[in-house]
Design an enzyme around this catalytic site. Structure first.
Site, PDB file in Angstrom:
ATOM      1  N   LYS A 125      -2.200  -1.525  -3.826  1.00 22.09           N
ATOM      2  CA  LYS A 125      -3.079  -0.353  -3.785  1.00 22.09           C
ATOM      3  C   LYS A 125      -2.258   0.914  -3.862  1.00 22.09           C
ATOM      4  O   LYS A 125      -1.275   1.017  -3.125  1.00 22.09           O
ATOM      5  CB  LYS A 125      -3.849  -0.412  -2.464  1.00 22.09           C
ATOM      6  CG  LYS A 125      -4.748   0.761  -2.203  1.00 22.09           C
ATOM      7  CD  LYS A 125      -5.353   0.628  -0.853  1.00 22.09           C
ATOM      8  CE  LYS A 125      -6.114   1.917  -0.558  1.00 22.09           C
ATOM      9  NZ  LYS A 125      -6.430   2.045   0.821  1.00 22.09           N
ATOM     10  N   LYS A 141       0.846  -1.192   0.000  1.00 26.33           N
ATOM     11  CA  LYS A 141       0.000   0.000   0.000  1.00 26.33           C
ATOM     12  C   LYS A 141       0.878   1.238   0.000  1.00 26.33           C
ATOM     13  O   LYS A 141       1.682   1.431   0.912  1.00 26.33           O
ATOM     14  CB  LYS A 141      -0.911  -0.026   1.224  1.00 26.33           C
ATOM     15  CG  LYS A 141      -1.804   1.211   1.332  1.00 26.33           C
ATOM     16  CD  LYS A 141      -2.815   1.089   2.448  1.00 26.33           C
ATOM     17  CE  LYS A 141      -3.594   2.384   2.597  1.00 26.33           C
ATOM     18  NZ  LYS A 141      -4.594   2.311   3.670  1.00 26.33           N
TER      19      LYS A 141
HETATM   20  C1  PBG Z   1      -7.609   3.285   5.531  1.00 27.29           C
HETATM   21  C2  PBG Z   1      -7.824   3.201   4.070  1.00 27.29           C
HETATM   22  C3  PBG Z   1      -7.632   4.188   3.082  1.00 27.29           C
HETATM   23  C4  PBG Z   1      -8.126   3.659   1.894  1.00 27.29           C
HETATM   24  C5  PBG Z   1      -8.559   2.377   2.178  1.00 27.29           C
HETATM   25  N1  PBG Z   1      -8.357   2.100   3.517  1.00 27.29           N
HETATM   26  C6  PBG Z   1      -7.131   5.573   3.172  1.00 27.29           C
HETATM   27  C7  PBG Z   1      -5.763   5.854   3.593  1.00 27.29           C
HETATM   28  O1  PBG Z   1      -4.912   4.971   3.740  1.00 27.29           O
HETATM   29  O2  PBG Z   1      -5.525   7.031   3.843  1.00 27.29           O
HETATM   30  C8  PBG Z   1      -8.181   4.360   0.573  1.00 27.29           C
HETATM   31  C9  PBG Z   1      -9.245   3.878  -0.357  1.00 27.29           C
HETATM   32  C10 PBG Z   1      -9.557   4.786  -1.484  1.00 27.29           C
HETATM   33  O3  PBG Z   1      -8.926   5.840  -1.697  1.00 27.29           O
HETATM   34  O4  PBG Z   1     -10.477   4.429  -2.227  1.00 27.29           O
HETATM   35  N2  PBG Z   1      -6.314   3.156   5.982  1.00 27.29           N
END
Ligand code: PBG
Length: 324
Positions: A248, A195
């Site tokens: 992601k 991520k």
């Molecule tokens: C929570 C999380 C996030 C997303 C999914 N789970 C945001 C982040 O890490 O700030 C992003 C999902 C999206 O942008 O569609 N940690």
């Protein structure tokens, strides 16, 4: 195989041939629909930068999930928007928390739909970080127990799968152990393993009210420039007991999806995030892009890169198109 003996256009000359030659075929089975759930009744708050997406109260969530099930989508991913926040994110692991209640309702009322829960603290902490804050630092090890408690509370509520997105080191081990100790050895962990610290999460942070109040997420989410580090992250999570590895965002990281697909022999998920959805919707609204076509092209590209499943806000729209 040189022109004029070989002519690639021969196999593109009609739709039947094109269908026969198609290497990547998208299906509703590939799609997971992310949904935002909020307390209250009759709440259906549009999310500004994500046209067609809403914060839904549980009564409104149920018919949406039924609709998704009817379109052949096998799973939803739930994000909770709690009624209050505190430094330790206690509403993330409360028995009567919003996700816990939503999971129970869905498991009671919509049969055959897998319910995956996002496991993180950022929507639930008043500082908006994904772990426990000590001074101006995010304390990795102090966060693990809270994340494990969150995952376990989701499993107890009936979640079919838990998906940690916090990016703390060692959380898969901790979550796996907590689940196993309490009789949830059958609950899979989908790890947001690779991520990135991405500006494409912008619209989500409004939707989930989860933007950090100070600093940013660079000390725990990955540097967008790195791919070897992603392989290390994924390898670690495999060893810690993850069942599915997620990359992601998706569209700007297709090379990463491909590398992870080649290096890791677990199912690979890709999360096409809020900013990817927002970009295409905005360009469509301006009349600059053909919305349905760029949607299908993008999803196909993510699958072609190697994703076995795609988390996308387009899941309903795409499944509808695939049914025709
Ligand atoms: C929570 C999380 C996030 C997303 C999914 N789970 C945001 C982040 O890490 O700030 C992003 C999902 C999206 O942008 O569609 N940690």
């Amino acid at each position: 195989m040189l022109f004029p003996d070989y002519r690639p256009r021969r196999l593109r000359q009609n739709e039947a041939f094109r269908r026969m030659m198609r290497e990547t075929v998208l299906a509703p089975d590939d799609l997971i629909l992310p949904l935002f759930v909020i307390g209250g009744q009759d709440e259906r708050n549009p999310i500004e930068a994500m046209p067609g997406q809403f914060q839904l109260s549980i009564d409104q969530l149920i018919p949406v999930v039924r609709g998704a099930h009817g379109l052949g989508i096998p799973a939803v991913m739930l994000f909770g928007i709690p009624d209050r926040k505190d430094p330790l994110g206690t509403r993330a692991y409360a028995k009567d928390g919003i996700v816990q209640k939503a999971v129970k309702a869905l498991k009671d009322q919509v049969h055959g739909m897998a319910v995956i829960t996002d496991v993180c603290l950022c929507q639930y902490t008043d500082h908006g970080h994904c772990g426990v804050v000590e001074g101006d630092r995010i304390d990795n090890d102090a966060s693990l127990d809270l994340l494990a408690r969150t995952a376990l509370s989701h499993a107890k509520a009936g979640a079919d799968m838990v998906a940690p997105s916090d990016m703390m080191d060692g959380r898969v081990t901790e979550i796996r152990a907590a689940l196993d100790e309490s009789g949830f050895s059958q609950t899979p962990v989908m790890s947001y393993a690779v991520k990135y610290c991405s500006a494409f999460y912008g619209p989500f942070r409004h939707a989930a009210d989860s933007a950090p109040k100070f600093g940013d997420r660079r000390t725990y989410q990955m540097d967008p420039a790195n791919v070897l580090e992603g392989i290390r992250e994924a390898t670690m999570d495999v060893e810690e007991g993850a069942d599915i590895i997620m990359v992601k965002p998706a569209l700007a990281y297709l090379d990463v999806i491909l590398r992870i697909r080649q290096e890791i022999d677990l199912p690979v998920a890709a999360y096409s995030v809020s900013g990817e959805y927002a970009m295409l919707k905005a360009a469509e609204k301006m009349g600059w892009l053909d919305g349905p076509r760029v949607m299908m092209e993008s999803l196909t590209a993510i699958k072609r890169a190697g994703a076995d499943m795609i988390l996308t806000y387009f899941a309903m729209e795409a499944a509808e198109m695939l049914q025709q």
